[in-house]
Design a protein around this motif. Structure first.
Motif, PDB file in Angstrom:
ATOM      1  N   GLN A 218       0.840  -1.187   0.000  1.00  0.00           N
ATOM      2  CA  GLN A 218       0.000   0.000   0.000  1.00  0.00           C
ATOM      3  C   GLN A 218       0.881   1.244   0.000  1.00  0.00           C
ATOM      4  OE1 GLN A 218      -2.591  -0.350   3.383  1.00  0.00           O
ATOM      5  NE2 GLN A 218      -3.705  -2.107   2.543  1.00  0.00           N
ATOM      6  N   MET A 219       0.495   2.222  -0.830  1.00  0.00           N
ATOM      7  CA  MET A 219       1.274   3.440  -0.996  1.00  0.00           C
ATOM      8  C   MET A 219       1.313   4.236   0.292  1.00  0.00           C
ATOM      9  SD  MET A 219       2.881   4.857  -3.554  1.00  0.00           S
ATOM     10  CE  MET A 219       3.631   6.416  -4.047  1.00  0.00           C
ATOM     11  N   ALA A 220       2.525   4.676   0.670  1.00  0.00           N
ATOM     12  CA  ALA A 220       2.704   5.554   1.833  1.00  0.00           C
ATOM     13  C   ALA A 220       3.168   6.917   1.340  1.00  0.00           C
ATOM     14  CB  ALA A 220       3.705   4.946   2.797  1.00  0.00           C
ATOM     15  N   ALA A 221       3.355   7.848   2.284  1.00  0.00           N
ATOM     16  CA  ALA A 221       3.785   9.193   1.913  1.00  0.00           C
ATOM     17  C   ALA A 221       5.190   9.154   1.324  1.00  0.00           C
ATOM     18  CB  ALA A 221       3.743  10.105   3.132  1.00  0.00           C
ATOM     19  N   PRO A 222       5.445   9.858   0.222  1.00  0.00           N
ATOM     20  CA  PRO A 222       6.781   9.868  -0.375  1.00  0.00           C
ATOM     21  C   PRO A 222       7.780  10.604   0.508  1.00  0.00           C
ATOM     22  CG  PRO A 222       5.369  11.450  -1.486  1.00  0.00           C
ATOM     23  CD  PRO A 222       4.493  10.687  -0.543  1.00  0.00           C
ATOM     24  N   LEU A 223       9.045  10.267   0.350  1.00  0.00           N
ATOM     25  CA  LEU A 223      10.127  10.928   1.080  1.00  0.00           C
ATOM     26  C   LEU A 223      10.684  12.053   0.221  1.00  0.00           C
ATOM     27  CD1 LEU A 223      12.016   7.786   2.458  1.00  0.00           C
ATOM     28  CD2 LEU A 223       9.991   8.940   3.371  1.00  0.00           C
ATOM     29  N   ARG A 224      10.729  13.247   0.788  1.00  0.00           N
ATOM     30  CA  ARG A 224      11.188  14.418   0.038  1.00  0.00           C
ATOM     31  C   ARG A 224      12.394  15.038   0.730  1.00  0.00           C
ATOM     32  NH1 ARG A 224       7.116  15.320  -3.569  1.00  0.00           N
ATOM     33  NH2 ARG A 224       5.014  14.623  -2.961  1.00  0.00           N
ATOM     34  N   GLY A 225      13.276  15.597  -0.072  1.00  0.00           N
ATOM     35  CA  GLY A 225      14.471  16.241   0.473  1.00  0.00           C
ATOM     36  C   GLY A 225      15.527  16.503  -0.583  1.00  0.00           C
ATOM     37  N   HIS A 226      15.700  15.549  -1.494  1.00  0.00           N
ATOM     38  CA  HIS A 226      16.660  15.760  -2.575  1.00  0.00           C
ATOM     39  C   HIS A 226      16.141  16.824  -3.535  1.00  0.00           C
ATOM     40  CE1 HIS A 226      19.543  12.618  -1.639  1.00  0.00           C
ATOM     41  NE2 HIS A 226      18.562  11.746  -1.479  1.00  0.00           N
ATOM     42  N   THR A 227      17.044  17.660  -4.027  1.00  0.00           N
ATOM     43  CA  THR A 227      16.667  18.730  -4.944  1.00  0.00           C
ATOM     44  C   THR A 227      16.736  18.295  -6.401  1.00  0.00           C
ATOM     45  OG1 THR A 227      18.945  19.560  -4.956  1.00  0.00           O
ATOM     46  CG2 THR A 227      17.439  20.488  -3.319  1.00  0.00           C
ATOM     47  N   GLN A 228      17.355  17.130  -6.662  1.00  0.00           N
ATOM     48  CA  GLN A 228      17.426  16.590  -8.022  1.00  0.00           C
ATOM     49  C   GLN A 228      17.140  15.089  -7.960  1.00  0.00           C
ATOM     50  OE1 GLN A 228      20.860  17.931 -10.346  1.00  0.00           O
ATOM     51  NE2 GLN A 228      21.186  19.603  -8.895  1.00  0.00           N
ATOM     52  N   GLY A 229      17.138  14.447  -9.119  1.00  0.00           N
ATOM     53  CA  GLY A 229      16.730  13.060  -9.221  1.00  0.00           C
ATOM     54  C   GLY A 229      17.521  12.114  -8.332  1.00  0.00           C
ATOM     55  N   VAL A 230      16.827  11.127  -7.785  1.00  0.00           N
ATOM     56  CA  VAL A 230      17.466  10.099  -6.967  1.00  0.00           C
ATOM     57  C   VAL A 230      18.017   9.019  -7.900  1.00  0.00           C
ATOM     58  CG1 VAL A 230      17.135   8.398  -5.143  1.00  0.00           C
ATOM     59  CG2 VAL A 230      15.926  10.590  -5.042  1.00  0.00           C
ATOM     60  N   VAL A 231      19.279   8.665  -7.712  1.00  0.00           N
ATOM     61  CA  VAL A 231      19.961   7.727  -8.602  1.00  0.00           C
ATOM     62  C   VAL A 231      20.141   6.361  -7.947  1.00  0.00           C
ATOM     63  CG1 VAL A 231      22.073   7.313  -9.938  1.00  0.00           C
ATOM     64  CG2 VAL A 231      21.173   9.636  -9.712  1.00  0.00           C
ATOM     65  N   SER A 232      20.387   6.337  -6.629  1.00  0.00           N
ATOM     66  CA  SER A 232      20.729   5.079  -5.964  1.00  0.00           C
ATOM     67  C   SER A 232      20.042   4.977  -4.613  1.00  0.00           C
ATOM     68  CB  SER A 232      22.250   4.970  -5.787  1.00  0.00           C
ATOM     69  OG  SER A 232      22.783   6.146  -5.182  1.00  0.00           O
ATOM     70  N   LEU A 233      19.694   3.733  -4.241  1.00  0.00           N
ATOM     71  CA  LEU A 233      19.062   3.435  -2.961  1.00  0.00           C
ATOM     72  C   LEU A 233      19.650   2.153  -2.388  1.00  0.00           C
ATOM     73  CD1 LEU A 233      15.280   3.962  -3.853  1.00  0.00           C
ATOM     74  CD2 LEU A 233      16.666   5.489  -2.447  1.00  0.00           C
ATOM     75  N   THR A 234      19.784   2.102  -1.073  1.00  0.00           N
ATOM     76  CA  THR A 234      20.133   0.855  -0.409  1.00  0.00           C
ATOM     77  C   THR A 234      19.605   0.890   1.017  1.00  0.00           C
ATOM     78  OG1 THR A 234      21.906  -0.754  -0.039  1.00  0.00           O
ATOM     79  CG2 THR A 234      22.386   1.538   0.535  1.00  0.00           C
ATOM     80  N   VAL A 235      19.369  -0.281   1.590  1.00  0.00           N
ATOM     81  CA  VAL A 235      18.828  -0.394   2.941  1.00  0.00           C
ATOM     82  C   VAL A 235      19.793  -1.199   3.794  1.00  0.00           C
ATOM     83  CG1 VAL A 235      16.949  -1.329   4.341  1.00  0.00           C
ATOM     84  CG2 VAL A 235      16.444  -0.225   2.158  1.00  0.00           C
ATOM     85  N   GLY A 236      19.997  -0.742   5.044  1.00  0.00           N
ATOM     86  CA  GLY A 236      20.839  -1.481   5.972  1.00  0.00           C
ATOM     87  C   GLY A 236      20.836  -0.849   7.348  1.00  0.00           C
TER      88      GLY A 236
END
Length: 399
Positions: A218-236
């Motif tokens: 289910q869709m949650a609220a998006p995370l905002r903060g970057h001023t330009q496109g997001v290129v990479s993501l990782t979780v840890g």
């Protein structure tokens, strides 16, 4: 190109390093008088293109390069001929054969081997996935297809046409996620309940949380903060890390989904992120790999910076057959460098016709590379004596 009067039959395409005829009705090296041989080499190609002309050698290439740069200029990572792959062999038109002083191989290193090349995609590979509990390998491509490969035979057993470019491709547990323009399609194998993050070009990070069995995401609220496109993501370590074209890495708390720190250090867009033990590793087109470690206060700071000669596109990490940690760095010069950590001692290189943007590791010492031509290559760490390396099967038997 004019040839000397003494040898009117010299093949001008051969003298430029471009003759593809075998046999050719014109003269090649064996019949060339010495003065024509030297003249053909001199006129063939610019001196900074080793391996193109018939007379090209490592000494000539090094001397010509030093004349252009000046004697005081030293390359960051000088290479001897056998350490540098022949670019004309890579493209399939080296005319020197065994006489070529440069490497004719898809890799350099004795601790790993190429198991198979899986052909089928028509455009660049955008993701590789090995879902848990599955005996199949999945690959997504910009040609709009997902291919499913049998791990034991290396054969493609199914092609899923999504009728749209696959921008990203990953898996979590038994789920395979396919990212496409303006949508995220899920190829499900059984119900899961994981959190999913997707990057967007406007700088936001889209979030889906686990829900009911009928609607598991289910869709949650998006995370905002970057001023330009997001290129990479990782979780840890209960954190989400995001790298952006704005050159900043943001750290998000997975429980509150709030940004808790901004990491500033790269001078170009952050291409890839990797969590490894207590460290975060990042790479950028600024030609650096940065290792971030936690301070006593819990925030992250750079503890080591590794410099490359080219921009870095992707990172992945695994242990070799002896349990030593190895970092895989895909660079913009169509290579993958393998470094032993924490010393960053080079363990080998992988070469490709086009840039490799996709790296994926797997159990059993397997790892995969996907390049911009659509080629998917399977590699494996060796635990056999060097004398037995030739006996390795060319299939993914350990998958």
């Amino acid at each position: 190109l004019r040839t000397a009067p003494t040898s009117p039959g010299v093949c001008t395409f051969w003298s430029k390093g471009r003759c593809k005829r075998n046999p050719c009705r014109f003269l090649h090296e064996a019949s060339l008088p010495r003065n024509v041989y030297h003249r053909a080499a001199k006129l063939s190609m610019p001196e900074d293109c080793p391996g193109k002309g018939p007379e090209s050698s490592a000494v000539n290439s090094a001397n010509s390069s030093s004349r252009k740069r000046g004697d005081s200029s030293i390359e960051k990572n000088p290479q001897t001929p056998q350490e540098k792959v022949c670019r004309y062999w890579i493209s399939g038109n080296c005319v020197k054969g065994d006489a070529c002083p440069f490497l004719h191989s898809w890799f350099q290193g004795v601790d790993f081997a190429m198991l198979a090349k899986l052909e089928g995609h028509k455009k660049g590979v955008s993701g590789i996935a090995l879902p848990s509990g599955s005996t199949k390998l999945y690959s997504g491509s910009k040609d709009g297809t997902v291919r499913i490969w049998d791990c034991h035979t290396g054969q493609c057993v199914q092609v899923i046409n999504l009728r749209g470019e696959v921008g990203c491709f990953t898996c979590e547990g038994p789920w395979v996620f396919v990212g496409m323009p303006n949508t995220v399609k899920v190829h499900t194998m059984e119900v899961g309940n994981n959190m999913l993050f997707a990057r967007a070009e406007d700088g936001t990070i889209l979030v889906w949380k686990g829900g009911s069995e009928a609607n598991p995401f289910q869709m949650a609220a998006p995370l905002r903060g970057h001023t330009q496109g997001v290129v990479s993501l990782t979780v840890g370590r209960d954190r989400l890390y995001s790298g952006s074209t704005d050159r900043i890495i943001r750290v998000w708390d997975l429980h509150t989904l709030e940004c808790v720190q901004e990491l500033v250090g790269h001078t170009d867009l952050v291409m890839s992120l990797l969590c490894w033990d207590q460290y975060l590793i990042s790479c950028s087109l600024d030609q650096t790999v940065k290792v971030w470690g936690a301070t006593e206060g819990g925030s992250l700071e750079v503890v080591y910076t590794h410099h490359e000669d080219h921009g870095i596109l992707a990172l992945s990490g695994m242990s070799d057959a002896g349990g030593k940690p190895v970092l895989l760095c895909a660079c913009i010069d169509n290579t993958v460098r393998l470094y032993e950590l924490p010393s960053f001692t080079e363990r080998g290189k992988i070469f490709s016709r086009r840039e490799i943007r996709t790296l994926q590791t797997a159990p059993g010492g397997l790892f995969f590379t996907g390049d911009a031509t659509g080629m998917l290559t399977v590699w494996n760490w060796l635990d056999l004596p060097k004398s037995q390396q030739e006996q390795l099967p060319h299939l993914m038997e350990s998958c």
